[in-house]
Design a protein around this motif. Structure first.
Motif, PDB file in Angstrom:
ATOM      1  N   ILE A  53       0.846  -1.200   0.000  1.00  0.00           N
ATOM      2  CA  ILE A  53       0.000   0.000   0.000  1.00  0.00           C
ATOM      3  C   ILE A  53       0.879   1.247   0.000  1.00  0.00           C
ATOM      4  N   GLY A  54       1.946   1.219   0.796  1.00  0.00           N
ATOM      5  CA  GLY A  54       2.849   2.364   0.880  1.00  0.00           C
ATOM      6  C   GLY A  54       3.493   2.702  -0.447  1.00  0.00           C
ATOM      7  N   HIS A  55       4.000   1.683  -1.155  1.00  0.00           N
ATOM      8  CA  HIS A  55       4.665   1.919  -2.445  1.00  0.00           C
ATOM      9  C   HIS A  55       3.673   2.392  -3.502  1.00  0.00           C
ATOM     10  N   PHE A  56       2.512   1.754  -3.556  1.00  0.00           N
ATOM     11  CA  PHE A  56       1.505   2.144  -4.537  1.00  0.00           C
ATOM     12  C   PHE A  56       1.004   3.570  -4.290  1.00  0.00           C
ATOM     13  N   SER A  57       0.790   3.909  -3.019  1.00  0.00           N
ATOM     14  CA  SER A  57       0.289   5.248  -2.696  1.00  0.00           C
ATOM     15  C   SER A  57       1.331   6.314  -3.015  1.00  0.00           C
ATOM     16  N   GLU A  58       2.607   5.972  -2.819  1.00  0.00           N
ATOM     17  CA  GLU A  58       3.671   6.927  -3.139  1.00  0.00           C
ATOM     18  C   GLU A  58       3.712   7.202  -4.644  1.00  0.00           C
ATOM     19  N   ILE A  59       3.567   6.153  -5.445  1.00  0.00           N
ATOM     20  CA  ILE A  59       3.497   6.344  -6.892  1.00  0.00           C
ATOM     21  C   ILE A  59       2.259   7.171  -7.248  1.00  0.00           C
ATOM     22  N   GLY A  60       1.157   6.897  -6.552  1.00  0.00           N
ATOM     23  CA  GLY A  60      -0.087   7.620  -6.811  1.00  0.00           C
ATOM     24  C   GLY A  60       0.033   9.111  -6.601  1.00  0.00           C
ATOM     25  N   VAL A  61       0.636   9.516  -5.478  1.00  0.00           N
ATOM     26  CA  VAL A  61       0.749  10.958  -5.204  1.00  0.00           C
ATOM     27  C   VAL A  61       1.759  11.614  -6.147  1.00  0.00           C
ATOM     28  N   LEU A  62       2.790  10.879  -6.539  1.00  0.00           N
ATOM     29  CA  LEU A  62       3.748  11.425  -7.514  1.00  0.00           C
ATOM     30  C   LEU A  62       3.064  11.667  -8.864  1.00  0.00           C
ATOM     31  N   LEU A  63       2.259  10.718  -9.300  1.00  0.00           N
ATOM     32  CA  LEU A  63       1.546  10.879 -10.575  1.00  0.00           C
ATOM     33  C   LEU A  63       0.521  12.010 -10.489  1.00  0.00           C
ATOM     34  N   LEU A  64      -0.122  12.143  -9.339  1.00  0.00           N
ATOM     35  CA  LEU A  64      -1.100  13.215  -9.150  1.00  0.00           C
ATOM     36  C   LEU A  64      -0.448  14.580  -9.299  1.00  0.00           C
ATOM     37  N   MET A  65       0.710  14.759  -8.678  1.00  0.00           N
ATOM     38  CA  MET A  65       1.415  16.033  -8.768  1.00  0.00           C
ATOM     39  C   MET A  65       2.083  16.223 -10.138  1.00  0.00           C
ATOM     40  N   PHE A  66       2.461  15.135 -10.774  1.00  0.00           N
ATOM     41  CA  PHE A  66       3.001  15.197 -12.138  1.00  0.00           C
ATOM     42  C   PHE A  66       1.934  15.732 -13.098  1.00  0.00           C
ATOM     43  N   THR A 266      -7.038   5.250 -12.460  1.00  0.00           N
ATOM     44  CA  THR A 266      -7.647   3.926 -12.355  1.00  0.00           C
ATOM     45  C   THR A 266      -7.032   3.117 -11.224  1.00  0.00           C
ATOM     46  N   LEU A 267      -5.743   3.229 -11.023  1.00  0.00           N
ATOM     47  CA  LEU A 267      -5.041   2.308 -10.133  1.00  0.00           C
ATOM     48  C   LEU A 267      -4.292   2.989  -8.994  1.00  0.00           C
ATOM     49  N   PHE A 268      -3.353   3.859  -9.304  1.00  0.00           N
ATOM     50  CA  PHE A 268      -2.431   4.349  -8.283  1.00  0.00           C
ATOM     51  C   PHE A 268      -3.024   5.441  -7.388  1.00  0.00           C
ATOM     52  N   VAL A 269      -3.708   6.417  -7.963  1.00  0.00           N
ATOM     53  CA  VAL A 269      -4.262   7.515  -7.163  1.00  0.00           C
ATOM     54  C   VAL A 269      -5.304   7.019  -6.162  1.00  0.00           C
ATOM     55  N   PRO A 270      -6.224   6.092  -6.539  1.00  0.00           N
ATOM     56  CA  PRO A 270      -7.153   5.565  -5.526  1.00  0.00           C
ATOM     57  C   PRO A 270      -6.449   4.949  -4.322  1.00  0.00           C
ATOM     58  N   VAL A 271      -5.345   4.263  -4.553  1.00  0.00           N
ATOM     59  CA  VAL A 271      -4.598   3.669  -3.433  1.00  0.00           C
ATOM     60  C   VAL A 271      -4.037   4.770  -2.538  1.00  0.00           C
ATOM     61  N   PHE A 272      -3.580   5.864  -3.137  1.00  0.00           N
ATOM     62  CA  PHE A 272      -3.074   6.986  -2.341  1.00  0.00           C
ATOM     63  C   PHE A 272      -4.166   7.561  -1.452  1.00  0.00           C
ATOM     64  N   PHE A 273      -5.358   7.792  -2.004  1.00  0.00           N
ATOM     65  CA  PHE A 273      -6.451   8.337  -1.201  1.00  0.00           C
ATOM     66  C   PHE A 273      -6.809   7.402  -0.046  1.00  0.00           C
ATOM     67  N   VAL A 274      -6.897   6.120  -0.334  1.00  0.00           N
ATOM     68  CA  VAL A 274      -7.247   5.143   0.706  1.00  0.00           C
ATOM     69  C   VAL A 274      -6.164   5.070   1.778  1.00  0.00           C
ATOM     70  N   SER A 275      -4.902   5.175   1.376  1.00  0.00           N
ATOM     71  CA  SER A 275      -3.796   5.053   2.330  1.00  0.00           C
ATOM     72  C   SER A 275      -3.871   6.114   3.432  1.00  0.00           C
ATOM     73  N   ILE A 276      -4.415   7.291   3.110  1.00  0.00           N
ATOM     74  CA  ILE A 276      -4.561   8.342   4.122  1.00  0.00           C
ATOM     75  C   ILE A 276      -5.525   7.894   5.216  1.00  0.00           C
ATOM     76  N   GLY A 277      -6.675   7.335   4.795  1.00  0.00           N
ATOM     77  CA  GLY A 277      -7.657   6.864   5.766  1.00  0.00           C
ATOM     78  C   GLY A 277      -7.185   5.676   6.575  1.00  0.00           C
ATOM     79  N   LEU A 278      -6.280   4.870   6.006  1.00  0.00           N
ATOM     80  CA  LEU A 278      -5.781   3.689   6.718  1.00  0.00           C
ATOM     81  C   LEU A 278      -4.973   4.053   7.954  1.00  0.00           C
ATOM     82  N   ASN A 279      -4.506   5.295   8.027  1.00  0.00           N
ATOM     83  CA  ASN A 279      -3.713   5.722   9.187  1.00  0.00           C
ATOM     84  C   ASN A 279      -4.575   6.025  10.411  1.00  0.00           C
ATOM     85  N   ILE A 280      -5.874   6.056  10.223  1.00  0.00           N
ATOM     86  CA  ILE A 280      -6.759   6.394  11.339  1.00  0.00           C
ATOM     87  C   ILE A 280      -7.084   5.167  12.174  1.00  0.00           C
ATOM     88  N   THR A 281      -6.885   5.305  13.473  1.00  0.00           N
ATOM     89  CA  THR A 281      -7.426   4.359  14.457  1.00  0.00           C
ATOM     90  C   THR A 281      -7.974   5.203  15.592  1.00  0.00           C
TER      91      THR A 281
END
Length: 384
Positions: A53-66, A266-281
Protein backbone atom coordinates in the motif's frame (compact mmCIF):
# COMPACT_ATOMS: atom_id res chain seq x y z
CA UNK A 1 -2.36 -12.91 -3.16
CA UNK A 2 -3.77 -10.54 -0.52
CA UNK A 3 -2.64 -7.49 -2.47
CA UNK A 4 -4.95 -8.46 -5.37
CA UNK A 5 -7.92 -8.45 -3.00
CA UNK A 6 -6.76 -5.11 -1.56
CA UNK A 7 -6.64 -3.57 -5.04
CA UNK A 8 -10.10 -4.86 -5.95
CA UNK A 9 -11.61 -3.52 -2.71
CA UNK A 10 -9.87 -0.15 -3.07
CA UNK A 11 -11.03 0.39 -6.66
CA UNK A 12 -14.63 -0.65 -5.92
CA UNK A 13 -14.95 1.42 -2.74
CA UNK A 14 -13.22 4.58 -4.01
CA UNK A 15 -15.26 4.71 -7.21
CA UNK A 16 -18.55 4.02 -5.39
CA UNK A 17 -17.80 6.45 -2.57
CA UNK A 18 -16.64 9.10 -5.04
CA UNK A 19 -19.88 8.79 -7.01
CA UNK A 20 -21.96 9.08 -3.83
CA UNK A 21 -19.96 12.13 -2.76
CA UNK A 22 -20.63 13.88 -6.08
CA UNK A 23 -24.35 13.02 -5.82
CA UNK A 24 -24.37 14.75 -2.42
CA UNK A 25 -22.80 17.87 -3.93
CA UNK A 26 -19.25 17.28 -2.67
CA UNK A 27 -15.98 16.62 -4.57
CA UNK A 28 -15.45 12.93 -5.29
CA UNK A 29 -12.11 13.02 -3.48
CA UNK A 30 -13.95 13.40 -0.13
CA UNK A 31 -15.72 10.09 -0.70
CA UNK A 32 -12.46 8.43 -1.68
CA UNK A 33 -10.78 9.61 1.54
CA UNK A 34 -13.71 8.36 3.61
CA UNK A 35 -13.49 5.01 1.78
CA UNK A 36 -10.00 4.59 3.25
CA UNK A 37 -11.34 5.10 6.78
CA UNK A 38 -14.17 2.62 6.12
CA UNK A 39 -11.87 -0.06 4.65
CA UNK A 40 -9.07 0.42 7.17
CA UNK A 41 -8.46 -0.60 10.79
CA UNK A 42 -10.75 2.15 12.13
CA UNK A 43 -13.98 0.45 10.95
CA UNK A 44 -14.07 -2.68 8.73
CA UNK A 45 -10.40 -3.68 8.84
CA UNK A 46 -10.54 -5.22 5.36
CA UNK A 47 -7.41 -3.42 4.15
CA UNK A 48 -4.33 -3.10 6.34
CA UNK A 49 -1.50 -0.61 5.79
CA UNK A 50 1.58 -2.46 4.55
CA UNK A 51 4.60 -2.00 2.27
CA UNK A 52 2.53 -2.72 -0.86
CA UNK A 53 0.00 0.00 0.00
CA UNK A 54 2.85 2.36 0.88
CA UNK A 55 4.66 1.92 -2.45
CA UNK A 56 1.50 2.14 -4.54
CA UNK A 57 0.29 5.25 -2.70
CA UNK A 58 3.67 6.93 -3.14
CA UNK A 59 3.50 6.34 -6.89
CA UNK A 60 -0.09 7.62 -6.81
CA UNK A 61 0.75 10.96 -5.20
CA UNK A 62 3.75 11.42 -7.51
CA UNK A 63 1.55 10.88 -10.58
CA UNK A 64 -1.10 13.21 -9.15
CA UNK A 65 1.42 16.03 -8.77
CA UNK A 66 3.00 15.20 -12.14
CA UNK A 67 -0.40 15.70 -13.79
CA UNK A 68 -0.82 18.95 -11.84
CA UNK A 69 2.50 20.15 -13.27
CA UNK A 70 1.41 19.21 -16.80
CA UNK A 71 -1.77 21.28 -16.38
CA UNK A 72 -0.15 24.30 -14.70
CA UNK A 73 -0.12 27.61 -16.55
CA UNK A 74 3.56 28.55 -16.28
CA UNK A 75 2.97 32.18 -17.24
CA UNK A 76 0.37 32.46 -14.50
CA UNK A 77 2.75 30.81 -12.04
CA UNK A 78 5.52 33.25 -12.99
CA UNK A 79 3.22 36.24 -12.55
CA UNK A 80 2.07 35.10 -9.10
CA UNK A 81 5.42 34.12 -7.56
CA UNK A 82 5.32 37.03 -5.08
CA UNK A 83 1.83 36.05 -3.99
CA UNK A 84 2.88 32.39 -3.64
CA UNK A 85 5.78 33.38 -1.41
CA UNK A 86 3.58 35.63 0.75
CA UNK A 87 0.92 32.91 1.08
CA UNK A 88 3.55 30.35 2.12
CA UNK A 89 5.09 32.67 4.73
CA UNK A 90 1.69 33.69 6.12
CA UNK A 91 0.70 30.02 6.21
CA UNK A 92 3.79 29.23 8.29
CA UNK A 93 3.89 32.08 10.82
CA UNK A 94 0.30 31.86 12.08
CA UNK A 95 0.07 28.04 12.36
CA UNK A 96 3.42 27.99 14.18
CA UNK A 97 2.20 30.51 16.77
CA UNK A 98 -1.17 28.77 17.12
CA UNK A 99 0.30 25.28 17.47
CA UNK A 100 2.93 26.42 19.98
CA UNK A 101 0.37 28.28 22.12
CA UNK A 102 -2.06 25.34 22.19
CA UNK A 103 0.65 22.81 23.04
CA UNK A 104 1.94 25.05 25.84
CA UNK A 105 -1.62 25.40 27.14
CA UNK A 106 -1.89 21.61 27.40
CA UNK A 107 1.31 21.45 29.43
CA UNK A 108 3.74 20.17 26.81
CA UNK A 109 7.39 21.13 27.22
CA UNK A 110 8.86 24.02 25.28
CA UNK A 111 10.62 21.69 22.81
CA UNK A 112 7.45 19.65 22.25
CA UNK A 113 5.41 22.83 21.77
CA UNK A 114 7.92 24.18 19.22
CA UNK A 115 7.74 20.94 17.28
CA UNK A 116 3.94 20.85 17.25
CA UNK A 117 3.91 24.43 15.99
CA UNK A 118 6.29 23.45 13.18
CA UNK A 119 4.17 20.43 12.29
CA UNK A 120 1.14 22.66 11.73
CA UNK A 121 3.20 24.75 9.27
CA UNK A 122 3.30 21.88 6.75
CA UNK A 123 1.07 21.96 3.68
CA UNK A 124 0.33 19.17 1.22
CA UNK A 125 -1.77 20.28 -1.72
CA UNK A 126 -2.21 16.88 -3.37
CA UNK A 127 -5.82 16.77 -2.12
CA UNK A 128 -6.39 20.41 -3.08
CA UNK A 129 -4.98 19.64 -6.54
CA UNK A 130 -7.52 16.87 -7.09
CA UNK A 131 -10.39 19.05 -5.80
CA UNK A 132 -9.38 22.00 -8.01
CA UNK A 133 -9.02 19.66 -10.99
CA UNK A 134 -12.54 18.30 -10.46
CA UNK A 135 -13.89 21.87 -10.42
CA UNK A 136 -11.78 22.83 -13.46
CA UNK A 137 -10.00 25.54 -11.46
CA UNK A 138 -6.48 24.10 -11.29
CA UNK A 139 -5.25 26.52 -13.96
CA UNK A 140 -6.91 29.56 -12.37
CA UNK A 141 -4.92 32.37 -10.78
CA UNK A 142 -5.90 31.04 -7.33
CA UNK A 143 -4.96 27.47 -8.29
CA UNK A 144 -1.50 28.36 -9.57
CA UNK A 145 -0.85 30.52 -6.49
CA UNK A 146 -1.75 27.61 -4.22
CA UNK A 147 0.61 25.30 -6.14
CA UNK A 148 3.46 27.82 -6.01
CA UNK A 149 2.90 28.47 -2.30
CA UNK A 150 3.01 24.74 -1.58
CA UNK A 151 6.46 24.46 -3.18
CA UNK A 152 7.78 27.40 -1.14
CA UNK A 153 6.13 26.06 2.03
CA UNK A 154 7.73 22.64 1.60
CA UNK A 155 11.23 24.10 1.23
CA UNK A 156 10.89 26.47 4.21
CA UNK A 157 9.39 23.83 6.52
CA UNK A 158 12.08 21.26 5.67
CA UNK A 159 14.79 23.82 6.46
CA UNK A 160 13.05 24.86 9.71
CA UNK A 161 12.73 21.20 10.72
CA UNK A 162 16.45 20.64 10.17
CA UNK A 163 17.30 23.81 12.13
CA UNK A 164 15.03 22.77 15.00
CA UNK A 165 16.43 19.22 15.14
CA UNK A 166 19.93 20.68 15.20
CA UNK A 167 19.33 23.23 17.96
CA UNK A 168 17.35 20.81 20.12
CA UNK A 169 20.24 18.36 19.93
CA UNK A 170 18.36 15.41 18.43
CA UNK A 171 19.98 15.25 15.02
CA UNK A 172 23.67 15.48 15.78
CA UNK A 173 25.79 17.91 13.78
CA UNK A 174 23.68 19.45 11.03
CA UNK A 175 25.16 21.98 8.62
CA UNK A 176 22.41 24.52 7.97
CA UNK A 177 24.43 26.00 5.12
CA UNK A 178 24.66 22.58 3.48
CA UNK A 179 20.92 22.03 3.88
CA UNK A 180 20.04 25.36 2.28
CA UNK A 181 22.68 24.80 -0.41
CA UNK A 182 21.08 21.48 -1.36
CA UNK A 183 17.67 23.15 -1.77
CA UNK A 184 19.18 25.88 -3.95
CA UNK A 185 21.08 23.27 -5.99
CA UNK A 186 17.86 21.33 -6.52
CA UNK A 187 16.08 24.27 -8.10
CA UNK A 188 19.10 25.23 -10.23
CA UNK A 189 19.47 21.68 -11.57
CA UNK A 190 15.72 21.20 -12.11
CA UNK A 191 15.33 24.50 -13.97
CA UNK A 192 18.37 23.78 -16.14
CA UNK A 193 17.25 20.21 -16.83
CA UNK A 194 13.71 21.33 -17.58
CA UNK A 195 14.96 23.95 -20.00
CA UNK A 196 17.66 22.00 -21.84
CA UNK A 197 17.69 18.26 -21.08
CA UNK A 198 13.97 17.32 -20.89
CA UNK A 199 13.03 18.60 -24.39
CA UNK A 200 16.08 16.86 -25.86
CA UNK A 201 15.35 13.63 -23.98
CA UNK A 202 11.69 13.58 -25.06
CA UNK A 203 12.66 14.11 -28.72
CA UNK A 204 15.31 11.40 -28.45
CA UNK A 205 12.93 8.86 -26.90
CA UNK A 206 9.81 9.58 -28.98
CA UNK A 207 10.93 7.85 -32.25
CA UNK A 208 11.75 4.54 -30.49
CA UNK A 209 9.83 1.68 -32.10
CA UNK A 210 8.38 0.43 -28.83
CA UNK A 211 4.93 0.68 -27.27
CA UNK A 212 4.13 4.00 -25.53
CA UNK A 213 7.61 5.49 -26.00
CA UNK A 214 6.50 9.08 -25.28
CA UNK A 215 4.62 8.21 -22.11
CA UNK A 216 7.53 6.07 -20.93
CA UNK A 217 9.87 9.02 -21.44
CA UNK A 218 7.50 11.22 -19.43
CA UNK A 219 7.44 8.70 -16.57
CA UNK A 220 11.24 8.48 -16.59
CA UNK A 221 11.48 12.26 -16.22
CA UNK A 222 8.87 12.25 -13.43
CA UNK A 223 10.58 9.52 -11.42
CA UNK A 224 14.07 10.96 -11.99
CA UNK A 225 13.02 14.42 -10.80
CA UNK A 226 11.21 12.91 -7.78
CA UNK A 227 14.23 10.83 -6.79
CA UNK A 228 16.54 13.83 -7.13
CA UNK A 229 14.20 15.90 -4.94
CA UNK A 230 14.33 13.25 -2.20
CA UNK A 231 18.14 13.17 -2.48
CA UNK A 232 18.20 16.93 -1.91
CA UNK A 233 15.94 16.70 1.15
CA UNK A 234 12.79 17.94 -0.60
CA UNK A 235 9.52 16.02 -0.91
CA UNK A 236 9.36 13.87 -4.03
CA UNK A 237 6.02 15.46 -4.98
CA UNK A 238 7.85 18.75 -5.66
CA UNK A 239 10.13 16.94 -8.10
CA UNK A 240 7.13 15.31 -9.79
CA UNK A 241 5.41 18.70 -10.08
CA UNK A 242 8.56 20.22 -11.59
CA UNK A 243 8.78 17.33 -14.08
CA UNK A 244 5.20 17.98 -15.16
CA UNK A 245 5.95 21.66 -15.71
CA UNK A 246 9.08 20.79 -17.74
CA UNK A 247 7.17 18.44 -20.06
CA UNK A 248 4.27 20.90 -20.34
CA UNK A 249 6.66 23.23 -22.19
CA UNK A 250 7.31 20.64 -24.90
CA UNK A 251 5.17 19.50 -27.83
CA UNK A 252 4.58 16.18 -26.02
CA UNK A 253 2.43 17.69 -23.24
CA UNK A 254 -0.96 16.56 -24.54
CA UNK A 255 0.22 13.08 -25.47
CA UNK A 256 1.77 12.42 -22.06
CA UNK A 257 -1.21 13.87 -20.20
CA UNK A 258 -3.86 11.85 -22.05
CA UNK A 259 -1.88 8.63 -21.60
CA UNK A 260 -0.89 9.05 -17.95
CA UNK A 261 -4.30 10.03 -16.54
CA UNK A 262 -6.07 6.67 -17.18
CA UNK A 263 -3.28 4.75 -15.44
CA UNK A 264 -3.03 7.18 -12.54
CA UNK A 265 -6.74 7.56 -11.79
CA UNK A 266 -7.65 3.93 -12.35
CA UNK A 267 -5.04 2.31 -10.13
CA UNK A 268 -2.43 4.35 -8.28
CA UNK A 269 -4.26 7.51 -7.16
CA UNK A 270 -7.15 5.57 -5.53
CA UNK A 271 -4.60 3.67 -3.43
CA UNK A 272 -3.07 6.99 -2.34
CA UNK A 273 -6.45 8.34 -1.20
CA UNK A 274 -7.25 5.14 0.71
CA UNK A 275 -3.80 5.05 2.33
CA UNK A 276 -4.56 8.34 4.12
CA UNK A 277 -7.66 6.86 5.77
CA UNK A 278 -5.78 3.69 6.72
CA UNK A 279 -3.71 5.72 9.19
CA UNK A 280 -6.76 6.39 11.34
CA UNK A 281 -7.43 4.36 14.46
CA UNK A 282 -9.58 5.45 17.34
CA UNK A 283 -7.65 3.56 20.03
CA UNK A 284 -6.84 5.70 23.04
CA UNK A 285 -8.08 9.00 21.62
CA UNK A 286 -11.17 9.24 23.83
CA UNK A 287 -9.23 10.86 26.65
CA UNK A 288 -7.71 13.42 24.23
CA UNK A 289 -10.88 14.48 22.40
CA UNK A 290 -10.58 18.10 23.55
CA UNK A 291 -6.94 18.30 22.36
CA UNK A 292 -7.94 16.82 18.98
CA UNK A 293 -10.89 19.22 18.51
CA UNK A 294 -8.94 22.33 19.51
CA UNK A 295 -5.84 21.39 17.49
CA UNK A 296 -8.00 20.74 14.41
CA UNK A 297 -9.69 24.13 14.79
CA UNK A 298 -6.33 25.86 15.21
CA UNK A 299 -4.85 23.96 12.24
CA UNK A 300 -7.69 24.97 9.92
CA UNK A 301 -8.18 28.58 11.01
CA UNK A 302 -4.48 29.54 11.15
CA UNK A 303 -3.77 28.21 7.63
CA UNK A 304 -6.96 29.77 6.30
CA UNK A 305 -6.21 33.19 7.79
CA UNK A 306 -2.41 33.06 7.39
CA UNK A 307 -2.45 31.96 3.75
CA UNK A 308 -5.39 34.24 2.99
CA UNK A 309 -3.62 37.23 4.53
CA UNK A 310 -0.57 36.60 2.36
CA UNK A 311 -2.80 36.56 -0.72
CA UNK A 312 -4.65 39.70 0.35
CA UNK A 313 -1.41 41.61 0.90
CA UNK A 314 -0.27 40.79 -2.63
CA UNK A 315 -3.33 42.06 -4.48
CA UNK A 316 -6.00 39.36 -4.29
CA UNK A 317 -9.50 40.39 -3.25
CA UNK A 318 -11.18 38.94 -0.16
CA UNK A 319 -12.96 36.10 -1.97
CA UNK A 320 -9.83 34.91 -3.79
CA UNK A 321 -7.81 35.19 -0.57
CA UNK A 322 -10.26 32.90 1.23
CA UNK A 323 -10.06 30.41 -1.66
CA UNK A 324 -6.25 30.39 -1.51
CA UNK A 325 -6.22 30.06 2.27
CA UNK A 326 -8.65 27.12 2.00
CA UNK A 327 -6.40 25.39 -0.52
CA UNK A 328 -3.50 25.48 1.96
CA UNK A 329 -5.40 23.82 4.86
CA UNK A 330 -4.61 20.16 4.09
CA UNK A 331 -1.49 18.85 5.86
CA UNK A 332 -1.57 15.42 4.20
CA UNK A 333 1.45 13.17 3.86
CA UNK A 334 3.99 15.96 4.50
CA UNK A 335 2.77 16.46 8.08
CA UNK A 336 2.58 12.68 8.61
CA UNK A 337 6.26 12.39 7.68
CA UNK A 338 7.16 15.25 10.05
CA UNK A 339 5.11 13.62 12.85
CA UNK A 340 6.99 10.33 12.39
CA UNK A 341 10.31 12.21 12.46
CA UNK A 342 9.32 13.95 15.69
CA UNK A 343 8.26 10.67 17.29
CA UNK A 344 11.63 9.09 16.52
CA UNK A 345 13.49 12.16 17.79
CA UNK A 346 11.52 12.32 21.05
CA UNK A 347 9.94 15.69 20.18
CA UNK A 348 6.45 14.22 19.86
CA UNK A 349 5.24 12.09 22.75
CA UNK A 350 3.90 8.63 21.81
CA UNK A 351 0.71 9.45 23.76
CA UNK A 352 0.01 12.31 21.36
CA UNK A 353 1.12 10.68 18.11
CA UNK A 354 -2.25 9.07 17.25
CA UNK A 355 -4.10 12.29 18.08
CA UNK A 356 -1.78 14.36 15.87
CA UNK A 357 -2.16 11.89 12.99
CA UNK A 358 -5.94 12.11 13.41
CA UNK A 359 -5.77 15.92 13.26
CA UNK A 360 -3.64 15.79 10.11
CA UNK A 361 -6.18 13.51 8.44
CA UNK A 362 -9.10 15.67 9.61
CA UNK A 363 -7.53 18.73 7.92
CA UNK A 364 -7.23 16.62 4.77
CA UNK A 365 -10.89 15.59 4.98
CA UNK A 366 -12.03 19.17 5.63
CA UNK A 367 -10.21 20.66 2.63
CA UNK A 368 -12.34 19.30 -0.29
CA UNK A 369 -15.75 20.47 1.02
CA UNK A 370 -14.21 23.74 2.21
CA UNK A 371 -12.78 24.49 -1.24
CA UNK A 372 -16.04 23.46 -2.87
CA UNK A 373 -17.99 25.80 -0.57
CA UNK A 374 -15.79 28.86 -1.12
CA UNK A 375 -15.66 28.37 -4.89
CA UNK A 376 -19.45 27.95 -4.98
CA UNK A 377 -19.89 31.17 -3.01
CA UNK A 378 -17.39 32.90 -5.32
CA UNK A 379 -19.39 31.87 -8.40
CA UNK A 380 -22.68 32.98 -6.81
CA UNK A 381 -21.28 36.40 -5.94
CA UNK A 382 -19.77 36.77 -9.42
CA UNK A 383 -23.13 36.04 -11.05
CA UNK A 384 -24.97 38.68 -8.98
Amino acid sequence: MTFILYLALIIVFTKAAGAISVKLGQPSVLGKLLAGILLGPAILGWVQPDAFIGHFSEIGVLLLMFIAGLETDVDQLRKNWKASFAVAVGGIILPFIGGYALAAGFGLTNNEALFLGLLLCATSVSISVQTLKEMDRLGSREGTTILGAAVVDDVIVVILLAVMMSFLGTAGDVSIGLLIGKKVLFFIVVIAAGWFIVPWFMKLFAPFKVTEAVMSAGLIVCLAFSYFAEMMGIAGIIGAFAAGIAISQTSFKHQVETKIEPIAYTLFVPVFFVSIGLNITFDGVGSQWLFIVLLTIVAVITKLIGGGAGARLTGFDNRSSIIIGSGMVSRGEVALIIASTGLQAGLLLPDYFTSVVLVVILTTLITPPLLKAVFKEDRQLASN
